[in-house]
Design a protein around this motif. Sequence first.
Motif, mmCIF file in Angstrom:
data_model
loop_
_atom_site.group_PDB
_atom_site.id
_atom_site.type_symbol
_atom_site.label_atom_id
_atom_site.label_comp_id
_atom_site.label_asym_id
_atom_site.label_seq_id
_atom_site.Cartn_x
_atom_site.Cartn_y
_atom_site.Cartn_z
ATOM 1 N N ARG A 30 0.992 -1.330 -0.171
ATOM 2 C CA ARG A 30 0.112 -0.076 0.216
ATOM 3 C C ARG A 30 0.942 1.457 0.155
ATOM 4 N N ARG A 77 -4.944 0.018 -5.277
ATOM 5 C CA ARG A 77 -5.735 0.919 -6.073
ATOM 6 C C ARG A 77 -4.907 1.153 -7.661
ATOM 7 N N ALA A 430 -4.254 6.602 -7.363
ATOM 8 C CA ALA A 430 -4.969 5.607 -8.165
ATOM 9 C C ALA A 430 -4.338 5.463 -9.453
ATOM 10 N N THR A 452 -7.215 -5.335 -3.252
ATOM 11 C CA THR A 452 -8.337 -4.221 -3.263
ATOM 12 C C THR A 452 -9.435 -4.516 -2.340
ATOM 13 N N ASP A 456 -10.608 1.038 -0.869
ATOM 14 C CA ASP A 456 -9.949 1.401 -2.104
ATOM 15 C C ASP A 456 -10.812 1.995 -3.188
ATOM 16 N N VAL A 457 -11.854 1.254 -3.393
ATOM 17 C CA VAL A 457 -12.788 1.811 -4.518
ATOM 18 C C VAL A 457 -13.353 3.107 -3.984
ATOM 19 N N ARG A 459 -12.146 5.437 -2.086
ATOM 20 C CA ARG A 459 -11.111 6.446 -2.173
ATOM 21 C C ARG A 459 -10.854 6.699 -3.691
ATOM 22 N N ALA A 460 -10.839 5.745 -4.628
ATOM 23 C CA ALA A 460 -10.447 6.137 -6.124
ATOM 24 C C ALA A 460 -11.523 7.034 -6.583
#
Length: 471
Positions: A30, A77, A430, A452, A456-457, A459-460
């Motif tokens: 990460r 990401r 990302a 993932t 993470d999704v 934040r992206a």
Amino acid sequence: MTLDPENPEAFRRAAHRLLDACLDQFEAARDHPWQPVPQAVRDGYRLDHGLGVGEAELAQRLAAEVLPHGTGNTHPRFFGWVHGTGLASGLMSELVAATMNANLGGRDHGAVDIERAVIDWARSVFGFPQGSSGVMVTGTSQATVIALACARMRALGPDCRAHGQGGAWLTAYAGAGVHNAAKKALELLGLGGDNLRAVPETAAGVDIAALRAAIAADRAAGARPFAIIGSAGTVDLGRFDDFHALADLAQEAGLWLHVDGAFGAWTRLAGAPWRGLTDGIERADSLACDFHKWMYVPYDCGMVLVRDEAEHRATFAARPSYLAGQSRGLAGGEPWFCDYGTDLSRGNRALKVWAALVAYGPDRLGAAITDNCARAAQMGALVAGDPHMALIAPVMSNLCVFTADARLDTVGQSALNTRIAQDLQLSGEAVFSTVTIGDVTGLRAAITNHRTQAQDVDRAIAAVARARDAR
């Protein structure tokens, strides 16, 4: 004179330090998004200085100058293209493979048995019959060449190996979204890329009526159709063809059915509803897929399966006397894998797959694949819930393609999406890639990372929104 370490104990200490550096980076994936390589580091890679320094200094340079500067695809990401992400088992198996330094072209040794075990396992996953054959390759691009060479052999007969295709005009068929590897394969086989017919697609994959019409038109014009190429996950939108329909048509028309399953074939290990995307894949004459994508093993590692072992072997077997098999000893171990592909010298790719299966088992790997699909669905829902974003196509499995601001015209959307992809890559927030669908260049996320998570999704997509609003 030897190239072995002059001081074995010093080498052991240096190797342990390098292993620790690898483990540190692996555990902190990460913290290591992609970043541009500094020019000073690039200059340090040149081979006009700093040579012959020995293993200890090499270990230091590998840790400091090489290890930090990958593509960033181990980061959770990283959604660009369809990149695999690596496994702890891969680090271990690659260490063993490098120490063994086995040549998998043939002969009688343990690594050959491991490759056979991996192919047998894959055959069962995809429903190919007993007696079908396979070989590990660099990836789906090489696998496609091997599969279509077998298809050509069936169409023209064994004499084509010695005499070529003569005046035969061979044509192949695939949906418009098929990977460029199919066109390259026809080019490399001397059949010509223009003889790959791009058939229109629907949301359910290749248009069967249009495919049937294209085959009939070519036959009327004097061509000899020889292969249909189905897609298990197109690279642009992640569409899956109807393999039962393709198999029915291929059987009716007397054509070879090949499936490009580079990443999408592995939905066979996923849960509902994604497993059903590959129903009928067991009816193919050949299948190409990558372990280094959605099975997470280190690069490079692909495979081709061929339903008819005799056709597969007849297409490639060519053993000069110095490679003659023997009834016993190291030259035994028939059949040799060099008789099923283009490579005589072959690395120990199967060990990476075998290690992953031994360590995690297919259920755990399948659960990771299932979760990747769920994360793509989550991303699609976030896009649909944003007042200005819009999906460019429905999310089928692990791909999500969208535009950051549907209020703009197509030129504006394309420019914005391209800028956002670049900005987020450079910031390390990302990695999205881009793809052009119709008149719009959109953002494309391919989620093939077992690291993932839902956060993470979140934040992206939040990063995309911030980048959009900051313009």
